[in-house]
Design a protein around this motif. Structure first.
Motif, PDB file in Angstrom:
ATOM      1  N   SER A   1     -36.658 -15.494  21.657  1.00  0.00           N
ATOM      2  CA  SER A   1     -37.034 -15.648  20.179  1.00  0.00           C
ATOM      3  C   SER A   1     -38.301 -14.845  20.001  1.00  0.00           C
ATOM      4  N   LYS A   2     -39.015 -14.366  20.940  1.00  0.00           N
ATOM      5  CA  LYS A   2     -40.358 -13.654  20.739  1.00  0.00           C
ATOM      6  C   LYS A   2     -39.987 -12.138  20.419  1.00  0.00           C
ATOM      7  N   LEU A   3     -38.769 -11.761  20.904  1.00  0.00           N
ATOM      8  CA  LEU A   3     -38.439 -10.315  20.971  1.00  0.00           C
ATOM      9  C   LEU A   3     -38.395  -9.815  19.327  1.00  0.00           C
ATOM     10  N   THR A   4     -38.048 -10.788  18.379  1.00  0.00           N
ATOM     11  CA  THR A   4     -37.894 -10.102  17.183  1.00  0.00           C
ATOM     12  C   THR A   4     -39.298 -10.572  16.246  1.00  0.00           C
ATOM     13  N   TYR A   5     -39.712  -9.406  15.689  1.00  0.00           N
ATOM     14  CA  TYR A   5     -40.997  -9.671  14.908  1.00  0.00           C
ATOM     15  C   TYR A   5     -40.763  -8.871  13.498  1.00  0.00           C
ATOM     16  N   LYS A   6     -41.095  -9.677  12.663  1.00  0.00           N
ATOM     17  CA  LYS A   6     -40.859  -9.072  11.237  1.00  0.00           C
ATOM     18  C   LYS A   6     -39.595  -8.175  11.048  1.00  0.00           C
ATOM     19  N   ASN A   7     -40.032  -7.162  10.493  1.00  0.00           N
ATOM     20  CA  ASN A   7     -38.712  -5.879  10.361  1.00  0.00           C
ATOM     21  C   ASN A   7     -39.222  -4.892  11.237  1.00  0.00           C
TER      22      ASN A   7
END
Length: 244
Positions: A101-107
Motif C-alpha cells: 500500500s505504501k507504493l501508491t502516493y497521491k498522484n
C-alpha cells in the motif's frame, strides 16, 4: 540492454554508497530494480528521478526499498518546480498488503501488483519471477529484451530451481552475502561457492556478485566463486555498466 549498478551492499550502504539498486535500460526505457538506502542519491550520477519510467521491487526489506518514499517526494517536488512527471508505476508483490500500500502516493506513484506466477511486460522488458528462500516473500527476476537476459537473484539461499531459471543468461546478478566457509541458509543468503556452482550449472555468460557483506576481504568472494565457475566473474560496484 544495459545494466548499471547503483548500489550493491547488503543490509546497509557503505559510506557514500548505496544498498541494492540496479538500472536497466533498453530502447530509451529506464527501469529501476530495487530502491534501497542511498539509491536515490547515487542514482542521480546517472539518471534523474523524473527520467525513470518504472520501478520493480523484489521484496520489502529496507535495503531494497528504503528510498521509495524519497523517490516519490523527489518526483513530487519536480512537479512543484514546473516539470511534473507522469505517475510512476512501482511494481511489487502484494503478499504484504501493508508494504504494498505504501507504493501508491497521491498522484505521483502508483503501486502495481505483479503475479509472480505470470510473466509481465514493463516497457520493452519481459520479466518472469521465481520465489526465493528468504525470511519474507521475495522474488528473483529474469529480465529479457532484445534477445538478451539478465537474471537477478534478489535475496535468497541457494535452491536448485535457480539453475533452470538462470539458464544461459547473459548476466547473472547474484547475491553473495556469505563467504565460502559459512552457511547462509538460515539467513536466506548465498555463499560465494554457491554462486559459482549456480553460474556453472546454468551456463551463464558472466557472473556479477552483489548484496555484498561488510566484513572480510570481499575480493575473496570472487576467488571462491571461481573455484566452481570458469566464466568471467566480478564484484558489483557503483557505476559498473554492462551493455548487452
Amino acid at each position: 540492454m544495459k545494466l548499471t549498478v547503483i548500489g550493491c551492499w547488503g543490509g546497509y550502504p557503505n559510506k557514500n554508497e548505496a544498498s541494492s539498486g540496479y538500472l536497466v535500460e533498453h530502447n530509451g526505457f529506464n527501469l529501476l530494480i530495487d530502491c534501497g538506502s542511498g539509491v536515490l542519491s547515487r542514482m542521480q550520477n546517472y539518471i534523474q528521478p523524473e527520467q525513470l519510467d518504472a520501478v520493480l521491487l523484489s521484496h520489502y526489506h529496507p535495503d531494497h526499498n528504503a528510498d521509495i518514499g524519497v523517490l516519490y517526494h523527489a518526483r513530487l517536488i519536480k512537479g512543484f518546480l514546473g516539470t511534473k512527471p507522469p505517475v510512476l508505476p512501482i511494481y511489487g508483490h502484494n503478499l504484504d498488503q501493508h508494504e504494498f500500500s505504501k507504493l501508491t502516493y497521491k498522484n505521483v506513484t502508483k503501486g502495481v501488483a505483479y503475479d509472480p506466477e505470470q510473466s509481465i511486460e514493463i516497457g520493452p522488458f519481459t520479466i518472469t519471477f521465481l520465489r526465493t528462500v528468504h525470511p519474507v516473500p521475495c522474488f528473483a527476476m529474469r529480465i529479457e529484451a532484445g534477445g538478451k537476459a539478465i537474471v537477478y537473484t534478489a535475496d535468497s539461499a541457494y535452491k536448485e530451481e535457480f539453475v533452470y531459471f538462470s539458464r544461459e543468461a547473459d548476466v547473472l546478478l547474484c547475491e553473495c552475502n556469505f563467504y565460502g566457509h559459512q552457511n547462509g541458509k538460515g539467513a536466506g543468503h548465498m555463499t560465494s561457492f554457491e554462486t559459482g556452482q549456480l553460474a556453472q550449472s546454468a551456463k551463464v555468460q558472466q557472473l556479477v556478485l552483489t548484496h555484498l557483506p561488510h566484513y572480510g576481504e570481499i575480493d575473496q568472494l570472487v576467488k571462491e566463486a571461481r573455484q566452481n565457475y570458469s566464466g568471467p566473474t566480478q564484484l558489483a560496484e557503483e557505476g559498473l555498466s554492462i551493455s548487452l
